[in-house]
Design a protein around this motif. Structure first.
Motif, PDB file in Angstrom:
ATOM      1  N   UNK A 396      11.491 -10.084   1.001  1.00 13.90           N
ATOM      2  CA  UNK A 396      12.102 -11.366   1.374  1.00 13.90           C
ATOM      3  C   UNK A 396      11.073 -12.340   1.938  1.00 13.90           C
ATOM      4  N   UNK A 397      10.060 -11.800   2.543  1.00 13.90           N
ATOM      5  CA  UNK A 397       9.065 -12.686   3.177  1.00 13.90           C
ATOM      6  C   UNK A 397       7.699 -12.574   2.532  1.00 13.90           C
ATOM      7  N   UNK A 398       7.552 -11.778   1.484  1.00 12.03           N
ATOM      8  CA  UNK A 398       6.249 -11.637   0.830  1.00 12.03           C
ATOM      9  C   UNK A 398       6.486 -11.306  -0.641  1.00 12.03           C
ATOM     10  N   UNK A 399       5.392 -11.208  -1.380  1.00 17.36           N
ATOM     11  CA  UNK A 399       5.456 -10.921  -2.807  1.00 17.36           C
ATOM     12  C   UNK A 399       5.091  -9.474  -3.058  1.00 17.36           C
ATOM     13  N   UNK A 400       5.274  -9.039  -4.332  1.00 16.73           N
ATOM     14  CA  UNK A 400       4.998  -7.658  -4.679  1.00 16.73           C
ATOM     15  C   UNK A 400       3.515  -7.341  -4.627  1.00 16.73           C
ATOM     16  N   UNK A 401       2.680  -8.378  -4.595  1.00 17.87           N
ATOM     17  CA  UNK A 401       1.234  -8.149  -4.513  1.00 17.87           C
ATOM     18  C   UNK A 401       0.758  -7.950  -3.082  1.00 17.87           C
ATOM     19  N   UNK A 402       1.658  -8.051  -2.127  1.00 18.82           N
ATOM     20  CA  UNK A 402       1.290  -7.842  -0.733  1.00 18.82           C
ATOM     21  C   UNK A 402       0.802  -6.413  -0.561  1.00 18.82           C
ATOM     22  N   UNK A 403      -0.313  -6.188   0.166  1.00 18.17           N
ATOM     23  CA  UNK A 403      -0.835  -4.823   0.338  1.00 18.17           C
ATOM     24  C   UNK A 403       0.199  -3.882   0.935  1.00 18.17           C
ATOM     25  N   UNK A 404       1.043  -4.399   1.846  1.00 21.28           N
ATOM     26  CA  UNK A 404       2.048  -3.520   2.445  1.00 21.28           C
ATOM     27  C   UNK A 404       3.069  -3.074   1.409  1.00 21.28           C
ATOM     28  N   UNK A 405       3.467  -4.006   0.507  1.00 20.99           N
ATOM     29  CA  UNK A 405       4.446  -3.648  -0.540  1.00 20.99           C
ATOM     30  C   UNK A 405       3.830  -2.670  -1.532  1.00 20.99           C
ATOM     31  N   UNK A 406       2.559  -2.905  -1.887  1.00 24.78           N
ATOM     32  CA  UNK A 406       1.886  -2.007  -2.835  1.00 24.78           C
ATOM     33  C   UNK A 406       1.799  -0.595  -2.252  1.00 24.78           C
ATOM     34  N   UNK A 407       1.406  -0.501  -0.985  1.00 25.16           N
ATOM     35  CA  UNK A 407       1.328   0.817  -0.347  1.00 25.16           C
ATOM     36  C   UNK A 407       2.717   1.461  -0.268  1.00 25.16           C
ATOM     37  N   UNK A 408       3.747   0.626   0.029  1.00 17.27           N
ATOM     38  CA  UNK A 408       5.103   1.163   0.107  1.00 17.27           C
ATOM     39  C   UNK A 408       5.589   1.659  -1.242  1.00 17.27           C
ATOM     40  N   UNK A 409       5.236   0.939  -2.332  1.00 16.40           N
ATOM     41  CA  UNK A 409       5.611   1.389  -3.686  1.00 16.40           C
ATOM     42  C   UNK A 409       4.999   2.754  -3.983  1.00 16.40           C
ATOM     43  N   UNK A 410       3.767   2.958  -3.569  1.00 17.79           N
ATOM     44  CA  UNK A 410       3.118   4.254  -3.809  1.00 17.79           C
ATOM     45  C   UNK A 410       3.865   5.362  -3.071  1.00 17.79           C
ATOM     46  N   UNK A 411       4.295   5.054  -1.825  1.00 18.29           N
ATOM     47  CA  UNK A 411       5.041   6.051  -1.069  1.00 18.29           C
ATOM     48  C   UNK A 411       6.399   6.340  -1.690  1.00 18.29           C
ATOM     49  N   UNK A 412       7.046   5.262  -2.235  1.00 22.69           N
ATOM     50  CA  UNK A 412       8.364   5.451  -2.876  1.00 22.69           C
ATOM     51  C   UNK A 412       8.232   6.354  -4.095  1.00 22.69           C
ATOM     52  N   UNK A 413       7.202   6.081  -4.924  1.00 18.84           N
ATOM     53  CA  UNK A 413       7.033   6.910  -6.129  1.00 18.84           C
ATOM     54  C   UNK A 413       6.746   8.365  -5.753  1.00 18.84           C
ATOM     55  N   UNK A 414       5.911   8.565  -4.733  1.00 12.18           N
ATOM     56  CA  UNK A 414       5.602   9.941  -4.327  1.00 12.18           C
ATOM     57  C   UNK A 414       6.836  10.642  -3.787  1.00 12.18           C
ATOM     58  N   UNK A 415       7.633   9.927  -2.984  1.00 13.05           N
ATOM     59  CA  UNK A 415       8.838  10.529  -2.416  1.00 13.05           C
ATOM     60  C   UNK A 415       9.874  10.837  -3.501  1.00 13.05           C
ATOM     61  N   UNK A 416       9.961   9.899  -4.499  1.00 12.83           N
ATOM     62  CA  UNK A 416      10.935  10.135  -5.579  1.00 12.83           C
ATOM     63  C   UNK A 416      10.571  11.407  -6.344  1.00 12.83           C
ATOM     64  N   UNK A 417       9.290  11.587  -6.647  1.00 13.34           N
ATOM     65  CA  UNK A 417       8.856  12.815  -7.336  1.00 13.34           C
ATOM     66  C   UNK A 417       9.178  14.032  -6.477  1.00 13.34           C
ATOM     67  N   UNK A 418       8.980  13.879  -5.161  1.00 15.78           N
ATOM     68  CA  UNK A 418       9.279  14.988  -4.243  1.00 15.78           C
ATOM     69  C   UNK A 418      10.768  15.321  -4.272  1.00 15.78           C
ATOM     70  N   UNK A 419      11.626  14.256  -4.324  1.00 17.64           N
ATOM     71  CA  UNK A 419      13.081  14.477  -4.402  1.00 17.64           C
ATOM     72  C   UNK A 419      13.453  15.229  -5.677  1.00 17.64           C
ATOM     73  N   UNK A 420      12.870  14.756  -6.821  1.00 15.51           N
ATOM     74  CA  UNK A 420      13.180  15.412  -8.103  1.00 15.51           C
ATOM     75  C   UNK A 420      12.760  16.882  -8.074  1.00 15.51           C
TER      76      UNK A 420
END
Length: 810
Positions: A396-420
């Motif tokens: 809401x306050x930044x774009x997908x290129x924000x370093x925080x969003x990029x790092x968060x996307x990496x964590x989401x993908x890792x967690x999703x694989x862990x869930x599967x």
């Protein structure tokens, strides 16, 4: 003279100290104009402040709540990098502070409170009154229509006590068109005004006692695009932490209407909490949707199983079971119950696996709290959902290129694989458990193998019915728990200090504005005077001469009418001109040494009054009993003949210089009718070679003769700025008087006097100012002489040694 001595002399002459006192007195002469300008600027600033609406500062503090998951980093690698100082991420609190002042949220507040419509009412000699919530007529239009306006729409409404309203609407249909005006009359309200730019509804305001119409009132409603209004509020709104150790945000808004500002901040916090709650309830809403879908399916399956059981018993005619079968079934029921629970978990895991592997749900939250027995899988799903919610709030306050969003996307993908992976492991564990239960169940199955086939089928149907029933009850329980979660969501922000306006406006700063008025009142006249002085290219007063040169000023001669008679000095009189030339005479006597008698008069150009000054000074010397001769050495253009009314055909000094052997010099000196002590030696016939004539040694001999016969010898020479005759004549002079004329001599031309002094071309140099206009204000402030026989304020030697700072009034 050596170069060193020459440089010292040059520096001493050029570096003159600034006389701040003289500058101050020069400006103080215009004090009435300065005072008048200060008063005018003060009145103008007072009128400006009367029409300037005061701006107040509205403050409030809000506590931003954070749960334990938000406080702790959801991504361990990023937390480790923050601890090492390798990465700096904005905390969740910083994100909430940015959301509080975001234009999206501010625009929602503007639309909610209808702040894009303002009401004004003119006041006498004051700024227009702001009728927020107190306008007798309320105007409304949709925010969508208002946002399509190119420019603000103005509705001038004339309201009468009987309820009638006259409306004049001013608007611009498009950017390239001019202003259009529409008039409409309403006998009563409500009413609808239709324009090409939108439809406006007018209604009476009965909520406010201040909105009553007891007399004819003119109200102006201004409809502005909400986007522009939101941008203005966003620029005037500040949101910042109160300290680094708390999660309390300070909200501050600059607003001219305090009630509107307080409502704005309160509504801002309310809408902020609504948005935050909607984000928190997203997981619960997805879970409710999933549970409802599963309840619908299980309900159908349970109904089918119960129908099969009823049909089977009716067809088989079963009423009672044998004791052995009951005992075997009782022993086997324990394992059947475990098989039922195992089957329930397998189906839930299968449903969850299909939901996760569906590409449509890749960035959606995973339903949780659906009855999974594996606690580790449930916690992992909750962790994954928290990461998705955090990502949406950051976007809401930044774009997908924000370093925080990029790092968060990496964590989401890792967690999703862990869930599967965890889902697959849980499923494998359940399958292993199922095989174990089946193996143990077969032991009891052999004990009932002799039971009737109907009994087996009955138990099979009963088992299926129990599985469906238990799953149905579980889903109903989870649906109620999820509903409780939706109803018990707490607000994200809590107001600590309610919105409150300051007691005094922060703008306009009256002290600052009045200080500006004082500065302008002083600066404008001083600047005009300064610019006027810069643009003056002619000498006007003694101060101008003192700025140009350090040569002593021996006197100031007022402007007088010399057309009737150039000699303005009379014997036994104490008039203005007599006193002026007495002062000049005295100063010159101080400058002359013993046995020094020859005074030379010159100027830059013709017309500056050197002949007038020399003639009147000669008369002044004669009146004090001194025998004086004035010699007309301006032999190119004789001026003494006009001053003393002598014919140009009279013989003079040129005849002696041309033929000294056959000419008697003293016989050429004519007695004057003005005084028996005054003699005039005219220039004589204009020679063809004046420069060569004055360069002869004969001039030295002539002056020596005159010095022996007269007490003072005054030489009226040619302008030194035009010809070189005077420089040649200067060798016989003891004192040189350089005459300048006010409002006539150019300052740039008069600078020649400095060169003459520096190069020592004129002996004992001084200057005399002629033609000062006493009508000018600056000259009228000279110290001068009073009436006959009485003297006003005057003095000598204050600074320059020769009558500094005096002049002569009328």
């Amino acid at each position: 003279m050596s170069n060193e001595k020459y440089d010292d002399l040059f520096t001493a002459e050029d570096e003159k100290p600034i006389d701040y006192k003289a500058i101050l007195f020069e400006y103080l002469m215009y004090w009435p104009w300065i005072l008048g300008c200060i008063i005018v600027m003060g009145i103008a600033m007072y009128a400006y402040l009367r029409y300037k609406a005061p701006i107040y500062n509205i403050n409030a503090t809000v506590l931003i709540k954070q749960d334990d998951q938000t406080k702790s980093s959801s991504i361990p690698p990023m937390q480790a990098m923050q601890d090492l100082g390798m990465l700096s991420m904005a905390s969740n609190f910083d994100n909430e502070v940015e959301i509080l002042r975001s234009r999206t949220l501010v625009k929602k507040v503007v639309n909610k409170l209808n702040l894009y419509i303002n009401y004004k009412e003119k006041q006498t000699f004051r700024y227009p009154a702001d009728l927020y919530k107190n306008s007798p007529v309320q105007v409304w239009t949709t925010p969508e229509e208002a946002d399509c306006l190119f420019r603000p729409v103005t509705l001038e409404m004339t309201c009468t006590p009987n309820g009638q309203v006259d409306v004049k609407a001013n608007f611009y249909p498009d950017p390239n068109s001019g202003e259009i005006t529409i008039h409409k009359h309403f006998d009563k309200l409500p009413g609808v005004l239709t324009t090409p730019v939108g439809v406006f509804t007018l209604s009476s305001n009965r909520d406010s006692t201040l909105a009553q119409i007891n007399e004819v009132r003119t109200i102006t409603a201004i409809i502005t695009p909400p986007t522009a209004v939101a941008n203005n509020y966003a620029n005037n709104l500040t949101s910042e932490p109160t300290s680094k150790t708390t999660t309390i945000a300070s909200l501050s808004l600059e607003e001219s209407n305090t009630s509107r500002g307080i409502d704005f901040i309160n509504m801002l916090v309310t809408l902020y909490n609504e948005d935050a709650n909607n984000d928190k309830n997203e997981v619960a809403a997805k879970t409710a949707q999933f549970i409802d879908e599963r309840i619908s399916i299980i309900n159908q399956e349970l109904g089918t199983t119960e129908s099969q059981l009823a049909n089977f018993k009716q067809q088989a005619g079963l009423t009672d079971l044998s004791s052995d079968a009951q005992l075997a079934l009782k022993e086997n029921s324990v394992y059947q119950q475990k098989q039922a629970e195992n089957a329930t978990q397998l189906r839930l895991v299968a449903f969850l696996k299909n939901y996760i592997n569906d590409t449509k749900n890749e960035m959606e939250v995973i339903p949780t709290n659906v009855g999974l027995a594996d606690q580790g899988l449930s916690e992992l799903i909750i962790k994954y959902n928290d990461l998705l919610i955090e990502r949406k709030r950051l976007l809401r306050t930044s774009s997908e290129s924000n370093p925080a969003v990029v790092q968060l996307d990496a964590g989401i993908r890792a967690t999703r694989i862990n869930v599967q992976t965890t889902v697959e492991n849980v499923e494998k564990a359940l399958l292993i458990t199922q095989s174990d239960l089946d193996r143990e169940g077969k032991k009891y199955a052999t004990r009932i193998s002799n039971a009737p086939t109907q009994e087996k089928e009955l138990m099979s149907i009963t088992r299926q019915q129990e599985i469906k029933a238990s799953l149905y009850l579980l889903l109903l329980q989870k649906r109620e728990e999820n509903a409780i979660t939706l109803a018990s969501t707490a607000t994200n922000g809590r107001i600590i200090e309610e919105a409150m306006a300051g007691n005094y406006p922060i703008a306009p700063n009256k002290k600052m504005y009045y200080l500006i008025a004082l500065i302008l009142g002083l600066g404008i006249p001083v600047g005009i005077i300064y610019l006027r002085d810069l643009l003056r290219f002619k000498i006007e007063s003694r101060a101008d001469v003192e700025k140009i040169t350090d040569v002593p000023v021996v006197g100031d001669i007022p402007l007088t009418n010399t057309e009737e008679h150039p000699i303005v000095v009379q014997e036994n009189r104490n008039g203005l001109m007599e006193e002026v030339f007495r002062s000049v005479r005295t100063n010159l006597q101080y400058m002359l040494g013993e046995d020094q008698k020859v005074i030379l008069f010159t100027s830059t150009t013709s017309g500056e009054g050197k002949s007038f000054s020399a003639g009147n000074l000669a008369c002044s010397f004669a009146f004090m009993g001194k025998k004086v001769v004035i010699v007309g050495l301006d032999i190119r253009k004789p001026g003494l003949n006009k001053v003393f009314e002598i014919s140009h055909k009279e013989r003079g000094i040129t005849q002696y210089l041309a033929d000294p052997k056959h000419t008697d010099l003293l016989s050429l000196c004519q007695p004057s009718a003005i005084s028996p002590n005054l003699f005039i030696l005219p220039g004589g016939t204009v020679p063809p070679n004046p420069t060569e004539l004055v360069a002869r040694k004969t001039l030295d001999e002539a002056i020596e003769q005159l010095k022996q016969s007269f007490d003072y010898v005054l030489l009226d020479t040619a302008p030194i700025g035009m010809v070189t005759d005077t420089q040649l004549i200067a060798r016989v002079a003891d004192l040189s008087v350089y005459v300048c004329r006010a409002d006539y001599t150019h300052k740039s031309d008069y600078e020649l006097i400095n060169d003459l002094k520096r190069e020592n071309k004129l002996p004992n140099l001084c200057t005399l100012i002629n033609g000062i206009d006493m009508d000018q204000r600056k000259n009228g402030y000279y110290y001068g002489y009073g009436k006959y026989g009485k003297y006003g304020k005057y003095g000598y030697g204050k600074k320059y040694g020769y009558g500094y700072g005096y002049g002569y009034g009328k």
